[in-house]
Design an enzyme around this catalytic site. Structure first.
Site, PDB file in Angstrom:
ATOM      1  CG  HIS A   1      16.573   5.596  54.215  1.00  0.00           C
ATOM      2  ND1 HIS A   1      16.541   5.048  55.479  1.00  0.00           N
ATOM      3  CD2 HIS A   1      17.862   5.871  53.959  1.00  0.00           C
ATOM      4  CE1 HIS A   1      17.787   4.989  55.966  1.00  0.00           C
ATOM      5  NE2 HIS A   1      18.599   5.480  55.066  1.00  0.00           N
TER       6      HIS A   1
ATOM      7  CG  ASP B   1      15.505   5.902  59.309  1.00  0.00           C
ATOM      8  OD1 ASP B   1      14.604   6.762  59.245  1.00  0.00           O
ATOM      9  OD2 ASP B   1      15.587   4.955  58.511  1.00  0.00           O
TER      10      ASP B   1
ATOM     11  CG  ASP C   1      12.559   5.472  57.024  1.00  0.00           C
ATOM     12  OD1 ASP C   1      12.496   4.525  57.819  1.00  0.00           O
ATOM     13  OD2 ASP C   1      13.573   5.708  56.331  1.00  0.00           O
TER      14      ASP C   1
ATOM     15  CG  HIS D   1      13.112   1.001  51.447  1.00  0.00           C
ATOM     16  ND1 HIS D   1      13.117   2.266  50.902  1.00  0.00           N
ATOM     17  CD2 HIS D   1      13.781   1.100  52.636  1.00  0.00           C
ATOM     18  CE1 HIS D   1      13.769   3.091  51.725  1.00  0.00           C
ATOM     19  NE2 HIS D   1      14.179   2.407  52.780  1.00  0.00           N
TER      20      HIS D   1
END
Ligand code: ZN
Length: 370
Positions: A180, A266, A178, A141
Site C-alpha cells: 500500500h 504484504d 509495503d 499510513h
C-alpha cells in the site's frame, strides 16, 4: 566498523488490540466476528521463527524506549495525540479509516515509535551496522492529524525526524515497499528536500487517490517524492527491475547519509490484502540491493521497521529472509512454500509502469538509457 545487526522488539507490541473484525472490517452488521487482519500472530510468528531457528542468536537484541509526547510531536499535532490518548482511556475505538485504538494502545504506539528511534540511535552510534524493528502498530499510513490503515503514529517519519534533529543528517532516503502507498510518510516530507521518499506500491488499493506517479513533491521538496505504481501481479523480477532502473540511479545522485525502510511484507504472493507475487527469496534479493546502496553511500547504515503483512503463514519466512540479508548470513530455514519459484515473469505493462516513473522524474534525476 561493527558488522552486527540489531533486532528491536517488545512484548507489548503483540498486546495492541484491533478487535475481532474480519480482514480489515470491524465485526457487526453482516460480519461475523473473526480475527482482524492486523493481529499479533502475523508478527509474533516472525519472532517465533527467529527463535525456533536460533537465528535470533545471530542478532543483537536491543530494547526499545517509550517515545515521549515531545517525540511524537515531531510528526503529529498535539490535538491528535490527545485524541489517541483519550480514546485509549475510554476503552478504545476508531481514530480514522481502518485505524483502531484499543486499551493501552497509546503507550504501545509510543513504544512502537520508540523502537524505530532506538534503531536509528543504535545504527548512528555504530552500536550495530543495521537494524530491524519488529514493531506494532505499524505507522506509514498515519497522517499528522489522523490515524489510517491500522496506523496510529507514523513510526518511520518520527524516527527520521529524530535522526535529523539528533544527528544533523541532511540526506535521508526512506524506501517503502509495503504493497500500500505510504501516504503518511509522503505527507510528512512532501515539501522537504532532505528526506527522499520512494514508495513502491500496487496501483489503486489503499488509500484511495494517493500515491500517484505525478505526485512528485512540492516547493523545495519537488522531485524528492517518488511514487512507483505497479500493476497487480508484479513479482520478484518486476520489483528488482525497479531497483535497477529507478532506486539505484536516484540513490547514486542523492547520496543518502542514512537509509530507512518501511518493510511491509504484504506484497508477498500469499497476502490477503495485496495482489503482488513476491516470494521470501524476492524479499532477500531486494534487501541485498538496498544493503548494497547503503554500503556504497553511507557505511551500510540501514534501519528497517515492520509495516504491513497479513499472511500468518508467509510473513515469517519473508521477514526472516530480510533479516538474513541484513545480517549477511543465511539461516538453515527452508521456505516450505518455495516451489522453486524463479524471479517470475516480467511483463510489458510492468516495464510501462517503470517507464512512466522515469519519464515523470526525468527533470529531477538522470536515468541511464537502456
Ligand atoms: Zn500495507
Amino acid at each position: 566498523m561493527t558488522k552486527s545487526t540489531g533486532f528491536i522488539c517488545d512484548e507489548s507490541y503483540f498486546w495492541h488490540q484491533t478487535g475481532n473484525g474480519a480482514l480489515n472490517v470491524n465485526a457487526g452488521g453482516w460480519v461475523q466476528p473473526d480475527t482482524h487482519a492486523e493481529n499479533p500472530e502475523t508478527k509474533r510468528r516472525v519472532k517465533n521463527l527467529l527463535e525456533r531457528s536460533y537465528f535470533m542468536d545471530e542478532l543483537k537484541q536491543i530494547a526499545p524506549f517509550l517515545a515521549s509526547r515531545e517525540h511524537i510531536e515531531l510528526n503529529h499535532s498535539s490535538s491528535y495525540i490527545e485524541n489517541v490518548k483519550s480514546l485509549d482511556e475510554a476503552g478504545g475505538g476508531d481514530i480514522g479509516e481502518d485505524a483502531i485504538v484499543g486499551p493501552d494502545s497509546y503507550e504501545i504506539a509510543r513504544k512502537s515509535a520508540g523502537g524505530v528511534m532506538k534503531a536509528v540511535d543504535a545504527v548512528m552510534t555504530n552500536e550495530v551496522q543495521n537494524a530491524y524493528t519488529l514493531n506494532r502498530p505499524p505507522g506509514h499510513h498515519a497522517e499528522p492529524e489522523d490515524g489510517s490503515g491500522f496506523c496510529l503514529f507514523n513510526n518511520i517519519a518520527i524516527a527520521a525526524k529524530h535522526a535529523r534533529k539528533k544527528y544533523g543528517l541532511k540526506r535521508i532516503l526512506i524506501l517503502d515497499w509495503d504493497v500500500h502507498h505510504g501516504n503518511g510518510t509522503e505527507t510528512a516530507f512532501y515539501e522537504d528536500p532532505d528526506v527522499l521518499f520512494i514508495s513502491i506500491h500496487q496501483e489503486n488499493i489503499f488509500p484511495k487517490d494517493r500515491g500517484r506517479v505525478k505526485d512528485v513533491g512540492e516547493k523545495k521538496g519537488e522531485g524528492y517524492n517518488v511514487n512507483v505504481v505497479l500493476p497487480a501481479g508484479t513479482g520478484n523480477a518486476g520489483y528488482l527491475e525497479v531497483f535497477k532502473e529507478i532506486i539505484e540511479p536516484i540513490a547514486d545522485q542523492f547520496q543518502p547519509e542514512l537509509i530507512m525502510l518501511s518493510a511491509g511484507q504484504d506484497a508477498s504472493r500469499f497476502d490477503p490484502l495485496g495482489r503482488m507475487l513476491i516470494t521470501a527469496e524476492g524479499y532477500y534479493q531486494m534487501t541485498e540491493r538496498l544493503k548494497n546502496i547503503a554500503e556504497k553511500h553511507c557505511g551500510g547504515k540501514l534501519v528497517a521497521c515492520h509495516e504491513g503483512g497479513y499472511s500468518t503463514a508467509y510473513v515469517p519466512f519473508c521477514t526472516l529472509r530480510i533479516i538474513e540479508s541484513l545480517r549477511g548470513k543465511r539461516s538453515s530455514v527452508q521456505d516450505p512454500y518455495d516451489r522453486a519459484f524463479d524471479e517470475g515473469p516480467f511483463y510489458q505493462n510492468q516495464q510501462a509502469a517503470i517507464d512512466q516513473v522515469k519519464d515523470t522524474h526525468a527533470t529531477y534525476w538522470n536515468f541511464k538509457s537502456e
